[in-house]
Design a protein around this motif. Structure first.
Motif, short mmCIF file in Angstrom:
data_model
loop_
_atom_site.label_atom_id
_atom_site.label_comp_id
_atom_site.label_asym_id
_atom_site.label_seq_id
_atom_site.Cartn_x
_atom_site.Cartn_y
_atom_site.Cartn_z
N CYS A 7 -1.15 1.37 -4.19
CA CYS A 7 -1.07 0.34 -3.16
C CYS A 7 -2.39 -0.42 -3.11
O CYS A 7 -3.45 0.20 -3.15
CB CYS A 7 -0.75 0.97 -1.81
N CYS A 12 -5.24 -0.61 5.03
CA CYS A 12 -4.40 0.45 5.60
C CYS A 12 -5.16 1.77 5.65
O CYS A 12 -5.84 2.15 4.69
CB CYS A 12 -3.12 0.61 4.78
N HIS A 14 -4.07 4.65 5.39
CA HIS A 14 -3.55 5.62 4.43
C HIS A 14 -4.03 5.37 3.00
O HIS A 14 -3.75 6.16 2.11
CB HIS A 14 -2.02 5.61 4.44
N CYS A 20 -1.81 5.57 -2.11
CA CYS A 20 -1.28 5.86 -0.78
C CYS A 20 -1.36 7.35 -0.51
O CYS A 20 -0.87 8.16 -1.30
CB CYS A 20 0.16 5.38 -0.66
N CYS A 43 5.84 -2.66 3.92
CA CYS A 43 5.61 -1.25 4.21
C CYS A 43 5.53 -1.04 5.72
O CYS A 43 4.59 -1.50 6.36
CB CYS A 43 4.33 -0.75 3.54
S1 SF4 Z 1 1.25 3.33 4.02
FE1 SF4 Z 1 2.02 1.54 2.94
S2 SF4 Z 1 0.43 -0.02 3.14
FE2 SF4 Z 1 -0.48 1.97 3.65
S3 SF4 Z 1 -1.38 2.71 1.74
FE3 SF4 Z 1 0.68 3.56 1.88
S4 SF4 Z 1 2.01 2.12 0.78
FE4 SF4 Z 1 0.06 1.08 1.23
#
Ligand code: SF4
Length: 50
Positions: A7, A12, A14, A20, A43
């Motif tokens: 990702c 984000c 995460h 991710c 997402c």
């Molecule tokens: S939760 Fe979604 S936006 Fe966040 S790192 Fe994972 S895939 Fe990417």
């Protein structure tokens, strides 16, 4: 976590170095139109890094 989810959303919480780290993710269409390209996906698991 999902295996092998790359990702580029660095904002984000995460995201770690382009991977991710969420235990699971949910992806939905981003609008009411029929999805034709990846631009139409979103997402739902995204959380803003503080
Ligand atoms: S939760 Fe979604 S936006 Fe966040 S790192 Fe994972 S895939 Fe990417």
């Amino acid at each position: 976590m999902p295996s092998g989810v790359r990702c580029r959303v660095e904002e984000c919480v995460h995201n770690r170095n382009g991977a991710c780290r969420a235990s699971a993710i949910e992806v939905r269409s981003s609008g009411d139109e029929k999805v034709a390209t990846s631009d139409g996906t979103c997402c739902e698991t995204f959380e803003m890094r503080k």
